[in-house]
Write a protein that holds these residues in place. Structure first.
Motif, PDB file in Angstrom:
ATOM      1  N   ASP A   1      68.060  85.437  46.274  1.00  0.00           N
ATOM      2  CA  ASP A   1      66.658  85.792  46.528  1.00  0.00           C
ATOM      3  C   ASP A   1      66.453  87.297  46.554  1.00  0.00           C
ATOM      4  O   ASP A   1      65.819  87.847  47.463  1.00  0.00           O
ATOM      5  CB  ASP A   1      66.185  85.174  47.854  1.00  0.00           C
ATOM      6  N   ALA A   2      67.008  87.927  45.549  1.00  0.00           N
ATOM      7  CA  ALA A   2      67.016  89.389  45.538  1.00  0.00           C
ATOM      8  C   ALA A   2      65.614  89.983  45.565  1.00  0.00           C
ATOM      9  O   ALA A   2      65.429  91.113  46.013  1.00  0.00           O
ATOM     10  CB  ALA A   2      67.775  89.882  44.308  1.00  0.00           C
ATOM     11  N   GLU A   3      64.621  89.212  45.116  1.00  0.00           N
ATOM     12  CA  GLU A   3      63.263  89.771  45.103  1.00  0.00           C
ATOM     13  C   GLU A   3      62.730  90.036  46.502  1.00  0.00           C
ATOM     14  O   GLU A   3      61.739  90.711  46.686  1.00  0.00           O
ATOM     15  CB  GLU A   3      62.312  88.848  44.324  1.00  0.00           C
ATOM     16  N   ARG A   4      63.416  89.454  47.489  1.00  0.00           N
ATOM     17  CA  ARG A   4      62.980  89.651  48.868  1.00  0.00           C
ATOM     18  C   ARG A   4      63.317  91.037  49.411  1.00  0.00           C
ATOM     19  O   ARG A   4      62.779  91.465  50.423  1.00  0.00           O
ATOM     20  CB  ARG A   4      63.686  88.620  49.762  1.00  0.00           C
ATOM     21  N   PHE A   5      64.220  91.713  48.778  1.00  0.00           N
ATOM     22  CA  PHE A   5      64.674  93.003  49.296  1.00  0.00           C
ATOM     23  C   PHE A   5      63.978  94.160  48.587  1.00  0.00           C
ATOM     24  O   PHE A   5      63.568  94.038  47.434  1.00  0.00           O
ATOM     25  CB  PHE A   5      66.180  93.160  49.090  1.00  0.00           C
ATOM     26  N   GLY A   6      63.895  95.270  49.286  1.00  0.00           N
ATOM     27  CA  GLY A   6      63.401  96.479  48.645  1.00  0.00           C
ATOM     28  C   GLY A   6      64.466  97.043  47.718  1.00  0.00           C
ATOM     29  O   GLY A   6      65.642  96.713  47.841  1.00  0.00           O
ATOM     30  N   LEU A   7      64.055  97.881  46.804  1.00  0.00           N
ATOM     31  CA  LEU A   7      65.002  98.446  45.850  1.00  0.00           C
ATOM     32  C   LEU A   7      66.078  99.269  46.534  1.00  0.00           C
ATOM     33  O   LEU A   7      67.251  99.202  46.186  1.00  0.00           O
ATOM     34  CB  LEU A   7      64.276  99.325  44.827  1.00  0.00           C
TER      35      LEU A   7
ATOM     36  N   LYS B   1      57.800  85.922  41.186  1.00  0.00           N
ATOM     37  CA  LYS B   1      56.597  85.394  40.560  1.00  0.00           C
ATOM     38  C   LYS B   1      55.712  86.529  40.041  1.00  0.00           C
ATOM     39  O   LYS B   1      55.053  86.402  39.024  1.00  0.00           O
ATOM     40  CB  LYS B   1      55.805  84.570  41.584  1.00  0.00           C
ATOM     41  N   SER B   2      55.707  87.632  40.764  1.00  0.00           N
ATOM     42  CA  SER B   2      54.760  88.694  40.413  1.00  0.00           C
ATOM     43  C   SER B   2      55.346  89.661  39.386  1.00  0.00           C
ATOM     44  O   SER B   2      56.558  89.747  39.214  1.00  0.00           O
ATOM     45  CB  SER B   2      54.379  89.471  41.668  1.00  0.00           C
ATOM     46  N   GLU B   3      54.455  90.376  38.741  1.00  0.00           N
ATOM     47  CA  GLU B   3      54.880  91.390  37.780  1.00  0.00           C
ATOM     48  C   GLU B   3      55.692  92.477  38.471  1.00  0.00           C
ATOM     49  O   GLU B   3      56.710  92.937  37.967  1.00  0.00           O
ATOM     50  CB  GLU B   3      53.666  92.022  37.087  1.00  0.00           C
ATOM     51  N   VAL B   4      55.223  92.865  39.650  1.00  0.00           N
ATOM     52  CA  VAL B   4      55.926  93.901  40.401  1.00  0.00           C
ATOM     53  C   VAL B   4      57.347  93.454  40.715  1.00  0.00           C
ATOM     54  O   VAL B   4      58.310  94.203  40.562  1.00  0.00           O
ATOM     55  CB  VAL B   4      55.171  94.244  41.707  1.00  0.00           C
ATOM     56  N   GLY B   5      57.473  92.182  41.108  1.00  0.00           N
ATOM     57  CA  GLY B   5      58.785  91.633  41.422  1.00  0.00           C
ATOM     58  C   GLY B   5      59.702  91.683  40.211  1.00  0.00           C
ATOM     59  O   GLY B   5      60.873  92.050  40.312  1.00  0.00           O
ATOM     60  N   LYS B   6      59.168  91.324  39.067  1.00  0.00           N
ATOM     61  CA  LYS B   6      59.974  91.349  37.849  1.00  0.00           C
ATOM     62  C   LYS B   6      60.378  92.777  37.501  1.00  0.00           C
ATOM     63  O   LYS B   6      61.518  93.042  37.103  1.00  0.00           O
ATOM     64  CB  LYS B   6      59.185  90.731  36.688  1.00  0.00           C
ATOM     65  N   GLU B   7      59.432  93.664  37.691  1.00  0.00           N
ATOM     66  CA  GLU B   7      59.706  95.070  37.388  1.00  0.00           C
ATOM     67  C   GLU B   7      60.845  95.585  38.269  1.00  0.00           C
ATOM     68  O   GLU B   7      61.716  96.332  37.820  1.00  0.00           O
ATOM     69  CB  GLU B   7      58.426  95.877  37.641  1.00  0.00           C
ATOM     70  N   ARG B   8      60.819  95.146  39.529  1.00  0.00           N
ATOM     71  CA  ARG B   8      61.865  95.612  40.449  1.00  0.00           C
ATOM     72  C   ARG B   8      63.240  95.112  40.046  1.00  0.00           C
ATOM     73  O   ARG B   8      64.222  95.850  40.083  1.00  0.00           O
ATOM     74  CB  ARG B   8      61.528  95.194  41.881  1.00  0.00           C
ATOM     75  N   MET B   9      63.330  93.844  39.657  1.00  0.00           N
ATOM     76  CA  MET B   9      64.633  93.316  39.230  1.00  0.00           C
ATOM     77  C   MET B   9      65.106  94.034  37.972  1.00  0.00           C
ATOM     78  O   MET B   9      66.262  94.405  37.837  1.00  0.00           O
ATOM     79  CB  MET B   9      64.526  91.811  38.957  1.00  0.00           C
TER      80      MET B   9
END
Ligand code: ADP
Ligand code: MG
Length: 683
Positions: free
Chosen positions: A554-560, A586-594
């Motif tokens: 669930d890496a999207e849960r963490f900050g960069l 789910k979000s664009e921002v989340g995808k961008e972060r990964m």
């Protein structure tokens, strides 16, 4: 001075009585000036828009002709949805009103109306919050929206501000130095206040904003820079006359040459130590950039000058690891290093405290317990903290006040974005290690969906079979009904089954006692455990060079920045390391972060991105104090203004004119009020 007029109570405004004043007090509005400086937080745009020019989700106002009988639906007793078709130019769109059923009777076929709301481009629908009958009069344009409370309404505030302007407008005087107003072509205060409350067009808003943003930053930076100046001048720091020759011998003994960046920061630190002001320096360096050896050099130098040193870290595990590294570096040169944490008890503790006071211990390493009251150094010269970036300004101050004015160095591996470095840490000097020791391998990072878990596990098996170890990170400890995130306990049991009879799988989380945590960590360190399932408690500083793989659920849960910290637990040895981010954002921002995690290993780049995507409040986590709040300005978006203000503030504080000329009186007063100048004689 006329400006005093504005300091009068708002009851002096004709039309505002005692009762209103009491209500306004709840918004912290007491004086005429408070009211004038109560800025809108957004504007409703009543200017008619062309639908082809409007982006999805934007708020807008349009005018159109009703094309259908309104239809009304109820959900439950109070909730309702009213829809009607509207012809706007050549577009037939739908307008939806929630919970405004009373509008039904006002909407009739072929009537011209204006609606204001949010545009859903895909559904061709406006979710309207307001409606007006009849064609637009074009009188209204941008309406300020104020945050309100209790019985105060937005309309009420607008009216009060109008009244105040009418009566006191001419008393509004400039508070900023004219030369800065001229230099940046800022509107004067009266115009800017008028424009922010009653903008005629976008240009007005832009100009007003420009002025208030700069003004807020300038006042803030003046405080920071004044604080910095006085701390330097007033601090009766110790002059540490270290022995250059011994220091050179020590440097020569190191198993590797320092990187250029390490050399530079060592010089910056040594210069502070030998000067008579108290060092207050932030040392930033990415994970693995080699801060520990810098700390050792500083501690060694301080020792040759005849002082004791302390190294303070947030956890016991980290304290132990640091104690080990420092011992191996410093004890060959005869320095006595000791570890003090809350688990050191009884006779041993007493012994350490006595030896410390007697000056027999040279370097004390421990958790923050080591600067508490019972701990007495004989001659403390240098305090270093590691990974304490969550300290607020207040805590930093307390730390500096411990002992006999020791020099203080704050080390952090969480690169702090430029913006925060000059706000949250604005009163400190900053050193940056922006270079990695040669030969470091880049950690290969992949972003994968959960469906790929099988492949990931066989990859892990392969690494383990080579004798390596792995971390598996989960965001939560136990199953939670609300959140469907992988939890450490579950993952631990399934991995135990998976690796049964082949590899040991350990479990680590924040609810374990300090002893249990230590035992697990030691077992992992000694390779008695090959796979460590853990929550983020391993985030800080832990060093197990044989671990070459990390899987983060669930890496999207963490900050960069946090992901980067976690990732830094691998890649510490000579082998190629891997980090797998299991995420399905789910979000664009989340995808961008990964995506960005897979593209860069540079903590500074990530921290800037993190700040941009999450905002300053979230950057340090929820509890962080010390992130300043601005009324108009935004630290991230207005970064250039922030930097300009900082440069101007630094120059002003250093100049004699600033302390003498009437032009700067207002700025000086603001410093006085803030208490920065307390105890300071101004000749
Ligand atoms: P961090 O900045 O994350 O605290 P460390 O101080 O733990 O990093 O250093 C990481 C590793 O790099 C250690 O094993 C250390 O011995 C090694 N190291 C530090 N400086 C150098 C250098 N100049 N050349 C080679 N290796 C170095
Ligand atoms: Mg470190």
């Amino acid at each position: 001075m006329n400006d005093k007029v504005l300091k009068q109570s708002i009851t002096q405004v004709k039309g505002i009585g005692e009762e209103t004043a009491q209500v306004l007090a709840e918004l912290n509005i007491y004086t005429v000036e408070d009211l004038l400086e109560y800025y809108p937080f957004r504007y409703e745009d009543y200017r008619l828009r062309d639908l082809t020019q409007v982006a999805h989700d934007e708020r807008l106002t349009v005018e159109g002709i009703v094309q259908s009988e309104p239809s009304l639906m109820y959900f439950g007793r109070k909730k309702s949805k009213l829809t009607v078709k509207l012809l706007v130019g050549n577009f037939l769109i739908q307008v939806t009103f929630f919970n405004q059923s009373y509008l039904k009777n006002k909407l009739s076929l072929n009537e011209t109306i204006q609606v204001t709301g949010k545009w859903d481009m895909h559904r061709r629908t406006i979710t309207a919050s307001e409606m007006k009958m009849g064609p637009s009069q074009q009188k209204e344009s941008l309406s300020p929206i104020y945050s309100v409370k209790g019985s105060v309404t937005v309309k009420g505030i607008r009216r009060f501000i109008q009244l105040a302007f009418h009566q006191f407008g001419e008393h509004i005087e400039e508070t900023m130095p004219q030369n800065l107003i001229n230099k940046y072509r800022l509107p004067n205060r009266r115009d800017a206040l008028r424009m922010i409350h009653f903008p005629q067009n976008d240009q007005d808003l832009k100009q007003a904003r420009r002025r208030f943003v700069y003004e807020e930053f300038l006042y803030f930076q003046l405080k920071m820079q004044a604080l910095r100046k006085f701390e330097r001048e007033q601090s009766q720091g110790i002059i540490q006359k270290y022995d250059l020759e011994k220091l050179q011998t020590f440097l020569d003994s190191l198993p590797f040459p320092l990187t250029n960046a390490q050399k530079r920061v060592v010089n910056e630190i040594l210069a502070d130590m030998k000067s008579n002001y108290r060092m207050s320096r932030l040392l930033q360096g990415d994970v693995g950039s080699g801060k520990t050896v810098v700390a050792a050099i500083a501690l060694f130098a301080s020792h040759t000058a005849g002082y004791q040193g302390a190294l303070m870290v947030p956890t016991e595990i980290l304290a132990e690891q640091h104690a080990e590294s420092l011992k191996s570096l410093l004890e060959p040169f005869g320095l006595k290093c000791e570890l003090l944490t809350s688990s050191v008890k009884g006779k041993r503790r007493k012994e350490i405290l006595e030896q410390l006071q007697a000056g027999e211990i040279d370097i004390l390493i421990g958790t923050h317990a080591l600067i508490q009251d019972e701990v007495h150094f004989q001659k403390l010269g240098l305090v270093i903290t590691d990974e304490q970036h969550r300290f607020g300004v207040g805590q930093r101050k307390i730390l500096r006040e411990k002992g006999e004015n020791p020099d203080v160095l704050f080390m952090t591996a969480t690169p702090i974005p430029r913006t925060l470095a000059i706000t949250v840490f604005g009163e400190m000097d900053v050193s940056i290690i922006d270079e990695m020791p040669a030969g470091r391998k880049i950690i290969e990072t992949y972003w994968a969906k959960k469906e790929m878990l099988d492949r990931i596990l066989s990859f892990m098996e392969k690494e383990l079979s080579k004798g390596r170890q792995a971390y598996v990170i989960c965001p939560l400890i136990e199953e939670s009904e609300k959140l469907d995130f992988q939890n450490a306990i579950d993952v631990h049991s399934s991995l135990q089954v998976y690796f049964q009879n082949r590899y040991e799988v350990g479990l680590m989380h924040g609810r374990l006692g300090a002893d249990e945590k230590d035992n697990v960590m030691k077992a992992f360190s000694n390779n008695e455990i090959q796979v460590l399932v853990s929550t983020t408690v391993v985030e800080v500083g832990v060093n197990v060079p044989n671990a070459t793989m990390m899987v983060i659920y669930d890496a999207e849960r963490f900050g960069l920045s946090q992901l980067h910290q976690l990732r830094g637990r691998v890649g510490r040895g000579s082998e190629q390391s891997y980090c797998i981010l299991l995420a399905d954002p789910k979000s664009e921002v989340g995808k961008e972060r990964m995506q960005i995690m897979t593209e860069t290993n540079d903590g500074f780049v990530l921290s800037e991105k993190d700040l941009e995507l999450r905002g300053p409040g979230d950057f340090f986590g929820k509890k962080q104090s010390g992130v300043p709040e601005f009324k108009v300005a935004d630290m991230v978006h207005d970064y250039r203004a922030l930097e300009t203000a900082r440069n101007d503030a630094t120059a002003l504080i250093q100049s004699a004119v600033f302390w003498e000329s009437p032009e700067y009186e207002h700025l000086r007063e603001s410093l006085q009020e803030s208490g920065v100048l307390e105890g300071e004689k101004l000749d």
